[in-house]
Write an enzyme that holds these catalytic residues in place. Structure first.
Site, PDB file in Angstrom:
ATOM      1  N   TYR A 176       0.829  -1.215   0.000  1.00 18.27           N
ATOM      2  CA  TYR A 176       0.000   0.000   0.000  1.00 18.27           C
ATOM      3  C   TYR A 176       0.865   1.267   0.000  1.00 18.27           C
ATOM      4  O   TYR A 176       0.624   2.217  -0.762  1.00 18.27           O
ATOM      5  CB  TYR A 176      -0.896  -0.047   1.241  1.00 18.27           C
ATOM      6  CG  TYR A 176      -1.848   1.092   1.417  1.00 18.27           C
ATOM      7  CD1 TYR A 176      -3.018   1.177   0.672  1.00 18.27           C
ATOM      8  CD2 TYR A 176      -1.608   2.085   2.373  1.00 18.27           C
ATOM      9  CE1 TYR A 176      -3.909   2.221   0.858  1.00 18.27           C
ATOM     10  CE2 TYR A 176      -2.494   3.125   2.575  1.00 18.27           C
ATOM     11  CZ  TYR A 176      -3.642   3.188   1.820  1.00 18.27           C
ATOM     12  OH  TYR A 176      -4.525   4.224   2.009  1.00 18.27           O
ATOM     13  N   LYS A 220       1.072   4.179  -2.705  1.00 19.24           N
ATOM     14  CA  LYS A 220       0.702   5.557  -2.343  1.00 19.24           C
ATOM     15  C   LYS A 220       1.841   6.535  -2.577  1.00 19.24           C
ATOM     16  O   LYS A 220       1.614   7.686  -2.976  1.00 19.24           O
ATOM     17  CB  LYS A 220       0.211   5.600  -0.893  1.00 19.24           C
ATOM     18  CG  LYS A 220      -1.138   4.907  -0.671  1.00 19.24           C
ATOM     19  CD  LYS A 220      -2.216   5.460  -1.584  1.00 19.24           C
ATOM     20  CE  LYS A 220      -3.626   5.143  -1.109  1.00 19.24           C
ATOM     21  NZ  LYS A 220      -4.643   5.640  -2.067  1.00 19.24           N
TER      22      LYS A 220
END
Ligand SMILES: NC(=O)c1ccc[n+]([C@@H]2O[C@H](COP(=O)([O-])OP(=O)(O)OC[C@H]3O[C@@H](n4cnc5c(N)ncnc54)[C@H](O)[C@@H]3O)[C@@H](O)[C@H]2O)c1
Length: 299
Positions: free
Chosen positions: A156, A160
């Site tokens: 993640y 990001k």
């Protein structure tokens, strides 16, 4: 008069959480909204909520990381509402696990939804605007997990951080076309963070700092004509706060007098980089640098 009267906006992943708040706020500010969702029921409920309040909204069903779905979402905006002015890339998922235990499926799913989920709609929208010679607004959704680094979120966080870089780069490519591309790092109490942080206490009285709808007003501003001079920037947005992040910047340097380094000398020389800056050479939890955290501020 709303900030977005006459505008048309797409919000991906608008069926719940932060995206739902963004869709409702953009509609409240006068925009017609395309609710992009994989969950048709959740998407329809948000579109119904907007129309019940006197606004205009339709659902575009499908995984926004597939280019044909991204094309369908943009086509929906044009066919239903006659134009497109803003794209909010918000759809996201988590598959948290330390890297040692992470499966290829957990890695790929998160990278795809976030990175391709930004690439596909932005690619289609930017080409649409460039063909028409029309300005546009793109809001990307990064995360402090990528900017600062959070334990257990290598998939993640990598996605990001990639989105923050994506916004800075596509902003440069799009600036002369009047298209702005900015990224937000939101923080709010949603289905996603309940999984990551456990259930978050809230107060009955006063301002609810972690309410997901608190992210939406700044996103509405970034979708509006009033933000035409701002592009390639990364903002933290939560509660009643908006922060400005500085992208990676060089903090210190060592040089070798105009000749190639001998790797053996680094053991003595590299410490200077850390002494000059006060940065620890050891692995650090970057999330400790957060001004506001869900654990130290609840309500
Ligand atoms: N909640 C936070 O504190 C927080 C912090 C940092 C970043 N974010 C980011 O904000 C965004 C919204 O998160 P949230 O907390 O509201 O999550 P959420 O789980 O409440 O909502 C996400 C929505 O996106 C939809 N979605 C997922 N994959 C999709 C896809 N491929 N195509 C279309 N729709 C899809 C889901 O069905 C869901 O309705 C995400 O990008 C997330 O990574 C959230």
């Amino acid at each position: 008069m709303g900030l977005l009267d006459g505008k048309v906006a797409i919000v991906t992943g608008a069926g719940r959480g932060i995206g739902r708040g963004e869709a409702l706020e953009l509609a409240a500010q006068g925009a017609s909204v395309v609710v992009g969702e994989v969950d048709g029921e959740a998407g329809q409920a948000v579109a119904d909520e907007i129309t019940a309040a006197g606004g205009a909204a339709v659902v575009a069903l499908g995984d926004c990381s597939e280019v044909e779905n991204a094309q369908a979402i943009v086509r929906t905006a044009v066919e239903e509402f006659g134009r497109l002015d803003a794209l909010v890339n918000n759809a996201g998922i988590l598959r948290d696990r330390t890297l040692a235990k992470m499966t290829p499926e957990e890695w790929d799913a998160v990278i795809k939804v976030h990175l391709r989920g930004h690439y596909a709609p932005t690619h289609v929208a930017i080409n649409h605007w460039r063909e028409l010679g029309q300005p546009g607004r793109v809001v990307c959704t990064a995360s402090t997990s990528g900017i600062l680094g959070n334990f257990g979120q290598s998939n993640y966080g990598a996605a990001k951080a990639g989105i923050a870089a994506f916004a800075q780069i596509v902003a440069q490519e799009s600036w002369k076309h009047g298209i702005t591309v900015n990224a937000i790092c939101p923080a709010a109490r949603t289905r996603m963070t309940e999984g990551a942080y456990g259930s978050i206490e809230t107060t009955d009285e006063g301002f609810d700092f972690w309410h997901p709808d608190n992210v939406a007003p700044f996103v509405a501003f970034l979708c509006s004509d009033a933000s035409a001079h701002i592009s390639g920037k990364v903002f933290g947005v939560q509660g009643d706060t908006v922060e400005l992040y500085r992208p990676f910047a060089s903090e210190a340097v060592i040089e070798n007098g105009g000749s190639r380094w001998d790797p053996a000398v680094f053991a003595d020389r590299v410490g200077s980089l850390f002494e000059q800056t006060g940065i620890s050479p050891a692995a650090e939890n970057g999330m400790k640098k957060l001004r506001y955290t869900m654990t130290n501020r609840t309500g």
